[in-house]
Structure formats: C-alpha cells, structure tokens
Design an enzyme around this catalytic site. Structure first.
Site, PDB file in Angstrom:
ATOM      1  CG  ASP A  70      -1.684   1.242   1.459  1.00 34.16           C
ATOM      2  OD1 ASP A  70      -1.815   2.043   0.523  1.00 34.16           O
ATOM      3  OD2 ASP A  70      -2.174   1.434   2.601  1.00 34.16           O
ATOM      4  CD  GLU A 128      -3.728   7.377   0.615  1.00 37.19           C
ATOM      5  OE1 GLU A 128      -4.923   7.031   0.706  1.00 37.19           O
ATOM      6  OE2 GLU A 128      -2.818   6.855   1.315  1.00 37.19           O
TER       7      GLU A 128
END
Length: 341
Positions: free
Chosen positions: A185, A218
C-alpha cells in the site's frame, strides 16, 4: 501488455527505497528517472507530487490516474535520558507489528543510523509485563546501534527530534507468485501504473488525455487534495482490503463502491465493473468503511470530478502485507481497458 518480470523488479526496488510520508524525495526521484527513460516529460508540484501527461486521441478531455508513493513511517518524538528514542507515527501503522523491526534513522543532514524498534519492556527475563504490555506508539522505542548511554551522546550523532524513522519493508517474492512486504500500500499500484505508462509509449494511444499523479501525502489524508484543473475524471489506484465479509482476495482487482468518504461515482464504477466482466478478470466489488483515497482528498479539496477507486487485493494492510502477482495483472488489465474508451 503486462510484463510480470519488469513489474516485480521495479516494485522490489521501489519498496526498498524509503519514502515515509514527509520524506518521499528519493522515491520520487527514482520514479521520475524511471518514467523519463520511456521518453516522457514529468512535472513535480511544489508539494512534491509527480505528474506525467499522456496525449490521447480526444484532446478535449483529460482523465487522471493516481497512486501514492508515500508510505507509513515513524518520526523521533524525543530523545530519552538513556539514549533510546521515543516515537510518533507517520500515518497509521499497525504498531503491535513493529516490535522487533529493524529501522533506519535519517537525520536532517542525511546521515543514516540503524536501530531496532522495541517494546519498552523488551525482555521476558526482566519485565513481568514483557508479553502483555501494549504495543502502542507510546510503549515503543528505538534502540540505536551506536555506543550511546544518554541523551547527549545521541545528540552528538546529529540526531534531532523530528528525524525520520523508516522501518525495514522485508521484501520477499516467492516462487508461487506472492509478494510479501510492508508498503505494498501503495507501491504495488505505483508499479502497475509505471507498467501502464510503458505500454502507452510502446503500444497504445489512449482514448483521452491522461495525467498520471504520483502523490506524496496520501497516508495523512491530503495526497491529491489539489489536482490539475483540466481533469474531469479521476481513478485512484490503491490497495484492495481483505477480511471479514469482504470478497476481495490477494488475486483480485478490487473495485470499491464506497469508503469512509462516501460512495464513488455510480456510473464510472458501473463501467469498471462491466469492463472487468467483459474481460473475464478476477475482481471483487466491496465496501471499505475504514478507508480513504486520493480521490477522497481531491473531492474534499473541491475538485469537480467523477471519481472511482480500484486496486490490487492486499492482505494485512498497514502491517506485514501480502499480495499476488495475479492481483497486479488483473489491475493492469482493468486499467488498460478503461483508458481505451
């Protein structure tokens, strides 16, 4: 089309490049250099996001594809009197999994020191609560691989509060196609987009203009809070979650219908489902109630866009993660179909 060997090779190199939120410059430089070898020009925003423009057949419309290069990490909160380091989190790591991990401390003058993240009750032979003590961030510390006995010794090394602590991704690729590593991720999705850029240069002109956005914040919620104003449709490519009643597996491309920021664009999500069905891809449609993406940030930032979210299935998110090369290939094939129409 999808090149398994090249994708894994690039992903392994990227995973081994430290890029905790707030310290992504080396990963962005690595990514920029790779993409420019394909013949693209790149642009870096003041915030540090990397943008790549691809000309399409219909130049009146521009769609965006995003993935984030920043990862979870830690920062030195304070230097303790015994020469250990107290910590604060960058993003939301699953902190119990960090006990015993090797790490690097990166100073403001780019010196790097090694150490180990440990519980503050690190020995079963000494501490009665060694096995029961909570492994939250306030009960973890870093023990440096240096001859230090006190705070002054550590400061003499040049280590300061606010220095980055990057922990070992422990990358392993198995013969059976599994990729085990921290920070899949979202570096797995970055690798997929890099493969897509190469294919576009060699094989295909997309239906519309495309702007690839590789974001850098993010994990703390504002990676793509600003996007170029000509983008009218944004597809975030980020990990698919696995567990409980979710249908996604480590072999699938996930199509997210809704996350914590609300539902994704109904028509765009429906198109993606139809593309996956038509191409007979392994895919899942799921709801992620504890999840946000670059699309969430863009919409919160006021972008007037249609938006959706897809990505390879990744197990044990924000811990010791795992996916399979099939999930990357299914994601690549869905993206390749999407950009043609």
């Amino acid at each position: 089309m999808f090149n398994q060997e090249e994708t894994i090779s690039f992903l392994v190199d990227l995973l081994k490049t430290n890029s905790p939120t707030g310290y992504t410059k080396k990963a962005i430089h690595f990514l920029k250099d790779k993409i420019e070898t394909f013949g693209y020009q790149t642009k870096t925003t003041p915030k540090g996001n990397l943008i790549v423009h691809v000309k399409g057949q219909d130049t009146r419309q521009t769609r965006g594809l995003s993935a984030h290069v920043d990862t979870l990490g830690l920062m030195v909160r304070s230097i303790n009197s015994d020469g250990t380091l107290s910590l604060t989190t960058l993003g939301g790591p699953l902190t119990p999994t960090l006990d015993g991990e090797y790490c690097e401390i990166i100073t403001r003058d780019e010196k790097t020191y090694t150490g180990t993240i440990l519980s503050k009750s690190p020995s079963i032979h000494v501490y009665k609560d060694a096995s029961t003590k909570e492994r939250d961030i306030d009960n973890l510390m870093v023990k440096l691989d240096e001859d230090v006995e006190n705070k002054e010794d550590v400061q003499a090394l040049g280590i300061l509060n606010g220095d980055i602590v990057a922990y070992d991704p422990k990358v392993v690729v198995t013969d059976s196609g599994f990729i085990k590593s921290r920070f899949l991720d979202d570096k797995a999705s970055v690798a997929v987009l890099v493969g897509l850029l190469k294919m576009l240069k060699e094989e295909l002109v997309p239906a519309t203009n495309l702007k690839f956005i590789f974001s850098t914040y993010e994990e703390v919620g504002h990676g793509a809070s600003w996007i170029p104003e000509d983008i009218t449709e944004l597809l975030a490519v980020d990990m698919g979650a696995i567990g409980l009643d979710l249908e996604c597996t480590e072999f699938d491309v996930s199509i997210c219908a809704k996350d914590s920021s609300g539902p994704y664009d109904y028509d765009l999500t429906t198109r993606l489902i139809h593309y996956a069905q038509e191409k007979d891809l392994d895919f899942a449609v799921d709801i992620y109630p504890m999840y946000g993406s670059d699309v969430s940030a863009a919409l919160s930032g006021g972008a007037n866009i249609r938006a959706a979210l897809i990505g390879p299935g990744v197990s044990s998110s924000h811990g010791m993660e795992r996916t399979h090369i099939d999930a990357l290939e299914n994601t690549f094939k869905l993206l390749a179909e999407y950009i043609q129409y």
